[in-house]
Design a protein around this motif. Sequence first.
Motif, mmCIF file in Angstrom:
data_model
loop_
_atom_site.group_PDB
_atom_site.id
_atom_site.type_symbol
_atom_site.label_atom_id
_atom_site.label_comp_id
_atom_site.label_asym_id
_atom_site.label_seq_id
_atom_site.Cartn_x
_atom_site.Cartn_y
_atom_site.Cartn_z
ATOM 1 N N ASN A 18 28.861 34.951 57.554
ATOM 2 C CA ASN A 18 27.800 35.957 57.501
ATOM 3 C C ASN A 18 28.174 37.375 57.932
ATOM 4 O O ASN A 18 27.285 38.211 58.041
ATOM 5 C CB ASN A 18 26.611 35.503 58.358
ATOM 6 C CG ASN A 18 25.409 35.253 57.484
ATOM 7 O OD1 ASN A 18 25.473 35.454 56.279
ATOM 8 N ND2 ASN A 18 24.326 34.832 58.080
ATOM 9 N N LYS A 21 32.024 38.944 54.307
ATOM 10 C CA LYS A 21 33.293 38.803 53.593
ATOM 11 C C LYS A 21 33.096 38.834 52.073
ATOM 12 O O LYS A 21 33.790 39.554 51.363
ATOM 13 C CB LYS A 21 33.999 37.500 53.995
ATOM 14 C CG LYS A 21 34.341 37.429 55.477
ATOM 15 C CD LYS A 21 34.992 36.109 55.837
ATOM 16 C CE LYS A 21 34.069 34.922 55.639
ATOM 17 N NZ LYS A 21 32.883 34.931 56.506
ATOM 18 N N SER A 22 32.133 38.046 51.618
ATOM 19 C CA SER A 22 31.905 37.997 50.162
ATOM 20 C C SER A 22 31.467 39.354 49.639
ATOM 21 O O SER A 22 31.901 39.790 48.567
ATOM 22 C CB SER A 22 30.824 36.968 49.825
ATOM 23 O OG SER A 22 31.133 35.740 50.398
ATOM 24 N N THR A 23 30.611 40.022 50.399
ATOM 25 C CA THR A 23 30.138 41.344 49.980
ATOM 26 C C THR A 23 31.315 42.311 49.885
ATOM 27 O O THR A 23 31.399 43.109 48.956
ATOM 28 C CB THR A 23 29.087 41.870 50.986
ATOM 29 O OG1 THR A 23 28.105 40.856 51.194
ATOM 30 C CG2 THR A 23 28.402 43.123 50.462
ATOM 31 N N GLN A 41 27.942 29.990 55.885
ATOM 32 C CA GLN A 41 28.834 28.997 55.270
ATOM 33 C C GLN A 41 28.556 28.708 53.819
ATOM 34 O O GLN A 41 28.534 27.571 53.392
ATOM 35 C CB GLN A 41 28.784 27.681 56.051
ATOM 36 C CG GLN A 41 29.378 27.810 57.415
ATOM 37 C CD GLN A 41 29.629 26.462 58.065
ATOM 38 O OE1 GLN A 41 29.680 25.446 57.387
ATOM 39 N NE2 GLN A 41 29.781 26.469 59.350
ATOM 40 N N THR A 43 30.408 30.177 51.450
ATOM 41 C CA THR A 43 31.683 30.301 50.743
ATOM 42 C C THR A 43 32.518 29.069 51.025
ATOM 43 O O THR A 43 33.028 28.911 52.112
ATOM 44 C CB THR A 43 32.460 31.538 51.236
ATOM 45 O OG1 THR A 43 31.558 32.633 51.220
ATOM 46 C CG2 THR A 43 33.634 31.843 50.347
ATOM 47 N N ASP A 127 26.128 50.420 58.796
ATOM 48 C CA ASP A 127 24.814 50.975 58.429
ATOM 49 C C ASP A 127 23.680 50.347 59.233
ATOM 50 O O ASP A 127 22.594 50.907 59.338
ATOM 51 C CB ASP A 127 24.577 50.786 56.924
ATOM 52 C CG ASP A 127 24.635 49.326 56.495
ATOM 53 O OD1 ASP A 127 23.623 48.779 56.070
ATOM 54 O OD2 ASP A 127 25.720 48.700 56.622
HETATM 55 N N1 LIG Z 1 23.232 46.015 55.921
HETATM 56 C C1 LIG Z 1 24.361 45.432 55.533
HETATM 57 N N2 LIG Z 1 24.336 44.140 55.166
HETATM 58 C C2 LIG Z 1 25.494 43.571 54.761
HETATM 59 C C3 LIG Z 1 26.714 44.281 54.724
HETATM 60 N N3 LIG Z 1 27.681 43.430 54.306
HETATM 61 C C4 LIG Z 1 27.080 42.250 54.070
HETATM 62 N N4 LIG Z 1 25.762 42.320 54.342
HETATM 63 C C5 LIG Z 1 24.753 41.255 54.228
HETATM 64 O O1 LIG Z 1 25.071 40.201 55.119
HETATM 65 C C6 LIG Z 1 24.778 38.928 54.546
HETATM 66 C C7 LIG Z 1 26.014 38.056 54.568
HETATM 67 O O2 LIG Z 1 27.010 38.617 53.697
HETATM 68 P P1 LIG Z 1 28.107 37.716 52.981
HETATM 69 O O3 LIG Z 1 28.969 38.652 52.224
HETATM 70 O O4 LIG Z 1 27.493 36.575 52.277
HETATM 71 O O5 LIG Z 1 28.855 37.170 54.264
HETATM 72 P P2 LIG Z 1 30.102 36.180 54.343
HETATM 73 O O6 LIG Z 1 30.904 36.624 55.491
HETATM 74 O O7 LIG Z 1 30.781 36.075 53.029
HETATM 75 O O8 LIG Z 1 29.367 34.837 54.708
HETATM 76 P P3 LIG Z 1 29.869 33.307 54.526
HETATM 77 O O9 LIG Z 1 29.970 33.082 53.053
HETATM 78 O O10 LIG Z 1 28.745 32.565 55.145
HETATM 79 O O11 LIG Z 1 31.136 33.165 55.269
HETATM 80 C C8 LIG Z 1 24.264 39.233 53.138
HETATM 81 O O12 LIG Z 1 22.850 39.220 53.191
HETATM 82 C C9 LIG Z 1 24.791 40.613 52.845
HETATM 83 O O13 LIG Z 1 23.982 41.329 51.950
HETATM 84 C C10 LIG Z 1 26.702 45.671 55.125
HETATM 85 O O14 LIG Z 1 27.703 46.385 55.131
HETATM 86 N N5 LIG Z 1 25.503 46.167 55.519
#
Ligand SMILES: Nc1nc2c(ncn2[C@@H]2O[C@H](COP(=O)(O)OP(=O)(O)OP(=O)(O)O)[C@@H](O)[C@H]2O)c(=O)[nH]1
Length: 298
Positions: A18, A21-23, A41, A43, A127
Motif C-alpha cells: 500500500n 509501488k504499483s502506482t 497485498q 500485487t 501530496d
Molecule cells: N495521494 C496519493 N495516493 C497514492 C500515491 N501513490 C499511491 N497512492 C494510493 O495508495 C493506494 C495504494 O497504492 P498501490 O500502488 O496499490 O500500492 P502498492 O504498494 O502497490 O500496494 P500492494 O499492491 O498492496 O503492495 C492506492 O489507492 C493509490 O492510489 C500518491 O503519491 N499520492
Amino acid sequence: MNTPTHRAGHVAVIGRPNVGKSTLVNALVGAKVSITSSRPQTTRHQLLGIATFPEGQLLLVDTPGIHREQKRAMNRWMNRAARGALEGVDTAVLVVRAGQWEDDDALAYDALKNAGVPVVLVVNQVDRLKDKASLLPYLAKVSAGRDFAGVHPISALKRSGLEALVKTVLAQLPEQEALYGEDEITDKSQRFLAGEMVREQLMRQLGEELPYATTVEIEKFEVDGNLLRIGAVIWVERDGQKAIVIGKGGERLREIGSRSRQQMERLFGSKVFLETWVRVREGWSDDEAALRAFGYHD
Ligand SMILES: Nc1nc2c(ncn2[C@@H]2O[C@H](COP(=O)(O)OP(=O)(O)OP(=O)(O)O)[C@@H](O)[C@H]2O)c(=O)[nH]1
C-alpha cells in the motif's frame, strides 16, 4: 562520433503493502500495467514493467512487499520472489510513505544493502503530507546513518518528482543497449494486461467480498484478423466463492466480463471476444505445485 550514453538494467521495486509501488510502476511505464487498490497485498505476481526513455531502459521488477509471515505457500512464494528479485538486479527503489518509517522499511533497506544492491529511496505520497515543513526533518531522519544512492520525495499519483528519480535510477544501471524492443514490449504485456483488466473489475465489482485467494489466468490470447480472442479463468478456492463471483443468475460475472472487455478494447484498440470462467481449485494457495501451474515461478 560520440553517441549519448544509454543505460539499461533491472530495478527491483520494494516496499510495504500500500505504499504505492504499483502506482509508481504505472506512472513510470506510462501504461496501465499493474493493478492499484487500497486493499493491501494485491500485487501477487512478480511483474515486469518496462519503462523506456531516450537515455535508457528500466526493467521494473514489481515485487510484493517483503513479508515476514511465512505460513502459506503464497507467502513463501512472495518471500522467495522478493529474494529472487535481488538476483541480477542492478538497483532497487525502496518505496516508503512520506512521514512513515517502519521496522519493515529498515529491514528491507538492510536486506538490500546486504545483497550489495544500491538503494534509491522513494518517499512517496508527499501530496498527502499535511505539514509540508515536516518533510525536511523526516528526510534527514531516515537518511541518517544510511547510504542511499538518492532520496526522492515524489507523488506517484500526481506524477511529480519522477524525472529526477528516473535520472538517479538510470545512473545506477550499466551502460548497455535497451534489453527489450518496443514491439516485444507490447507482445509481452498485452496478455498480462488482459489479466489485470479482469482482476481490476473483479475488485471493483466485489470489493470487500473478493476472496483473498482469487486469481486470474489468461488461458487464451489469440489474434484472429482484427479480433482478439481472449479466455480468462477466475480461480477461487471454494464453491461458495464461485457463487459470489458469478452472482445471481450470472449477472455479476457478465458485468465483470463486459466491463473488462470494454477496457481491453479501449486499451488494445481492437475488437475483443472475451470468455470468462470461474473455476474452483480447493486450497490452491497452499499448494506449491498448483502455484507453479498458474505461472507463479521462482
Ligand atoms: N495521494 C496519493 N495516493 C497514492 C500515491 N501513490 C499511491 N497512492 C494510493 O495508495 C493506494 C495504494 O497504492 P498501490 O500502488 O496499490 O500500492 P502498492 O504498494 O502497490 O500496494 P500492494 O499492491 O498492496 O503492495 C492506492 O489507492 C493509490 O492510489 C500518491 O503519491 N499520492
